[in-house]
Design a protein around this motif. Sequence first.
Motif, PDB file in Angstrom:
ATOM      1  N   THR A   1       0.839  -1.200   0.000  1.00  0.00           N
ATOM      2  CA  THR A   1       0.000   0.000   0.000  1.00  0.00           C
ATOM      3  C   THR A   1       0.867   1.240   0.000  1.00  0.00           C
ATOM      4  O   THR A   1       2.021   1.183   0.425  1.00  0.00           O
ATOM      5  CB  THR A   1      -0.908   0.019   1.258  1.00  0.00           C
ATOM      6  OG1 THR A   1      -1.803   1.127   1.192  1.00  0.00           O
ATOM      7  CG2 THR A   1      -0.109   0.118   2.547  1.00  0.00           C
TER       8      THR A   1
ATOM      9  N   ILE B   1      -2.359   0.334  -7.235  1.00  0.00           N
ATOM     10  CA  ILE B   1      -1.699   0.888  -8.422  1.00  0.00           C
ATOM     11  C   ILE B   1      -1.330   2.348  -8.175  1.00  0.00           C
ATOM     12  O   ILE B   1      -2.116   3.123  -7.635  1.00  0.00           O
ATOM     13  CB  ILE B   1      -2.654   0.810  -9.643  1.00  0.00           C
ATOM     14  CG1 ILE B   1      -2.829  -0.622 -10.120  1.00  0.00           C
ATOM     15  CG2 ILE B   1      -2.171   1.701 -10.787  1.00  0.00           C
ATOM     16  CD1 ILE B   1      -1.654  -1.223 -10.872  1.00  0.00           C
TER      17      ILE B   1
ATOM     18  N   GLY C   1       0.136   3.660 -12.802  1.00  0.00           N
ATOM     19  CA  GLY C   1       0.051   2.559 -13.757  1.00  0.00           C
ATOM     20  C   GLY C   1       0.671   1.247 -13.312  1.00  0.00           C
ATOM     21  O   GLY C   1       0.594   0.253 -14.047  1.00  0.00           O
TER      22      GLY C   1
ATOM     23  N   VAL D   1      -5.942  -2.917  -6.357  1.00  0.00           N
ATOM     24  CA  VAL D   1      -6.788  -1.776  -5.999  1.00  0.00           C
ATOM     25  C   VAL D   1      -6.370  -0.598  -6.871  1.00  0.00           C
ATOM     26  O   VAL D   1      -5.187  -0.240  -6.904  1.00  0.00           O
ATOM     27  CB  VAL D   1      -6.584  -1.402  -4.507  1.00  0.00           C
ATOM     28  CG1 VAL D   1      -7.430  -0.191  -4.136  1.00  0.00           C
ATOM     29  CG2 VAL D   1      -6.913  -2.583  -3.601  1.00  0.00           C
TER      30      VAL D   1
ATOM     31  N   LEU E   1      -8.092   3.131  -9.216  1.00  0.00           N
ATOM     32  CA  LEU E   1      -9.259   3.998  -9.431  1.00  0.00           C
ATOM     33  C   LEU E   1      -9.954   3.758 -10.770  1.00  0.00           C
ATOM     34  O   LEU E   1     -11.148   4.019 -10.902  1.00  0.00           O
ATOM     35  CB  LEU E   1      -8.854   5.471  -9.303  1.00  0.00           C
ATOM     36  CG  LEU E   1      -8.773   5.970  -7.848  1.00  0.00           C
ATOM     37  CD1 LEU E   1      -8.203   7.392  -7.802  1.00  0.00           C
ATOM     38  CD2 LEU E   1     -10.139   5.930  -7.172  1.00  0.00           C
ATOM     39  N   VAL E   2      -9.200   3.251 -11.738  1.00  0.00           N
ATOM     40  CA  VAL E   2      -9.822   2.932 -13.031  1.00  0.00           C
ATOM     41  C   VAL E   2     -10.932   1.888 -12.819  1.00  0.00           C
ATOM     42  O   VAL E   2     -11.941   1.889 -13.534  1.00  0.00           O
ATOM     43  CB  VAL E   2      -8.735   2.440 -14.019  1.00  0.00           C
ATOM     44  CG1 VAL E   2      -9.343   1.713 -15.201  1.00  0.00           C
ATOM     45  CG2 VAL E   2      -7.903   3.618 -14.505  1.00  0.00           C
TER      46      VAL E   2
ATOM     47  N   GLY F   1     -10.542   1.839  -5.795  1.00  0.00           N
ATOM     48  CA  GLY F   1      -9.829   2.396  -4.641  1.00  0.00           C
ATOM     49  C   GLY F   1     -10.460   3.658  -4.096  1.00  0.00           C
ATOM     50  O   GLY F   1     -11.653   3.912  -4.267  1.00  0.00           O
TER      51      GLY F   1
ATOM     52  N   ILE G   1      -3.706  13.240 -11.003  1.00  0.00           N
ATOM     53  CA  ILE G   1      -4.948  12.472 -10.778  1.00  0.00           C
ATOM     54  C   ILE G   1      -6.150  13.261 -11.304  1.00  0.00           C
ATOM     55  O   ILE G   1      -7.063  12.684 -11.898  1.00  0.00           O
ATOM     56  CB  ILE G   1      -5.152  12.142  -9.272  1.00  0.00           C
ATOM     57  CG1 ILE G   1      -3.924  11.445  -8.695  1.00  0.00           C
ATOM     58  CG2 ILE G   1      -6.396  11.270  -9.076  1.00  0.00           C
ATOM     59  CD1 ILE G   1      -3.640  10.072  -9.160  1.00  0.00           C
TER      60      ILE G   1
HETATM   61  C1  LIG Z   1       0.148   9.345  -6.879  1.00  0.00           C
HETATM   62  C2  LIG Z   1      -0.982   8.417  -7.238  1.00  0.00           C
HETATM   63  C3  LIG Z   1      -0.990   7.776  -8.463  1.00  0.00           C
HETATM   64  C4  LIG Z   1      -2.046   6.937  -8.815  1.00  0.00           C
HETATM   65  N1  LIG Z   1      -2.048   6.340 -10.052  1.00  0.00           N
HETATM   66  C5  LIG Z   1      -3.124   5.610 -10.429  1.00  0.00           C
HETATM   67  C6  LIG Z   1      -3.187   5.069 -11.739  1.00  0.00           C
HETATM   68  O1  LIG Z   1      -2.277   5.195 -12.541  1.00  0.00           O
HETATM   69  N2  LIG Z   1      -4.315   4.379 -12.075  1.00  0.00           N
HETATM   70  C7  LIG Z   1      -5.354   4.191 -11.199  1.00  0.00           C
HETATM   71  O2  LIG Z   1      -6.347   3.571 -11.578  1.00  0.00           O
HETATM   72  N3  LIG Z   1      -5.281   4.668  -9.943  1.00  0.00           N
HETATM   73  C8  LIG Z   1      -4.207   5.378  -9.545  1.00  0.00           C
HETATM   74  N4  LIG Z   1      -4.148   5.887  -8.279  1.00  0.00           N
HETATM   75  C9  LIG Z   1      -5.243   5.588  -7.342  1.00  0.00           C
HETATM   76  C10 LIG Z   1      -4.870   4.538  -6.308  1.00  0.00           C
HETATM   77  O3  LIG Z   1      -4.654   3.284  -6.907  1.00  0.00           O
HETATM   78  C11 LIG Z   1      -6.004   4.473  -5.269  1.00  0.00           C
HETATM   79  O4  LIG Z   1      -6.082   5.721  -4.625  1.00  0.00           O
HETATM   80  C12 LIG Z   1      -5.813   3.377  -4.256  1.00  0.00           C
HETATM   81  O5  LIG Z   1      -6.937   3.374  -3.386  1.00  0.00           O
HETATM   82  C13 LIG Z   1      -4.545   3.590  -3.443  1.00  0.00           C
HETATM   83  O6  LIG Z   1      -4.404   2.493  -2.571  1.00  0.00           O
HETATM   84  P1  LIG Z   1      -3.302   2.524  -1.407  1.00  0.00           P
HETATM   85  O7  LIG Z   1      -3.741   3.602  -0.422  1.00  0.00           O
HETATM   86  O8  LIG Z   1      -3.368   1.180  -0.817  1.00  0.00           O
HETATM   87  O9  LIG Z   1      -1.984   2.820  -2.029  1.00  0.00           O
HETATM   88  C14 LIG Z   1      -3.111   6.719  -7.902  1.00  0.00           C
HETATM   89  C15 LIG Z   1      -3.085   7.362  -6.647  1.00  0.00           C
HETATM   90  C16 LIG Z   1      -2.043   8.199  -6.316  1.00  0.00           C
HETATM   91  C17 LIG Z   1      -2.050   8.897  -4.979  1.00  0.00           C
END
Ligand SMILES: Cc1cc2nc3c(=O)[nH]c(=O)nc-3n(C[C@H](O)[C@H](O)[C@H](O)COP(=O)(O)O)c2cc1C
Length: 179
Positions: A10, A58, A61, A88, A90-91, A125, A140
């Motif tokens: 995470t 993620i 990417g 996990v 956001l896509v 996510g 984002i």
């Molecule tokens: C800096 C950053 C980059 C991210 N890049 C992507 C991405 O490329 N594609 C996507 O679908 N989500 C992306 N996300 C969303 C995360 O995958 C999502 O917020 C997830 O819940 C984060 O989980 P974590 O808190 O366990 O790391 C990104 C989030 C952040 C903060």
Amino acid sequence: MTDLLILYSTTDGHTRRVCDVLATELERLGNQVTVADMLDQPQPDPADFDKVVLGASIRYGKHARVVSDTIARRLDALQSRPSVFFSVNLVARKPNRNQPDTNPYVKKFLAKIAWRPDHVAVFAGKLDYPAYALTDRLVIQLIMWMTRGPTDPTTVREFTDWDQVKAFAGLIDGLSAGA
Ligand SMILES: Cc1cc2nc3c(=O)[nH]c(=O)nc-3n(C[C@H](O)[C@H](O)[C@H](O)COP(=O)(O)O)c2cc1C
């Protein structure tokens, strides 16, 4: 009693929350569950457990490097017991991007690794603009704008379908430890 290991990667803690919901549900179903960060030293060894769950988020990417490193290092143990993977991102908030064969990151990731998990899940996510550094927030926001998501910088929203997470726990519980 089935001894189950959940290893996660995470950045902002949301994947850990998913693991905690999985663990609570799996314990309710009678499993003994250990939850650990893949970065923990020493990392718990999947070979010491009956079943293994790997989960990772993620960022830009990709899953973190520790995920593919862990899979490579623990491949024999993962292949020789019931094991599952979840991602996990956001896509995955998009209904047409929330399956292992429709989520671009998961498709690419699975094609690159030797491990063949028994099941793969993709969970949407959390979006938390106020918690992001400025450049991260701008990137984002751009991604959200391109995919018709929220761009208001005050937005904090969990897209995770917790019923889907609990259903995944049921599926893990149902895997035969001798499989
Ligand atoms: C800096 C950053 C980059 C991210 N890049 C992507 C991405 O490329 N594609 C996507 O679908 N989500 C992306 N996300 C969303 C995360 O995958 C999502 O917020 C997830 O819940 C984060 O989980 P974590 O808190 O366990 O790391 C990104 C989030 C952040 C903060």
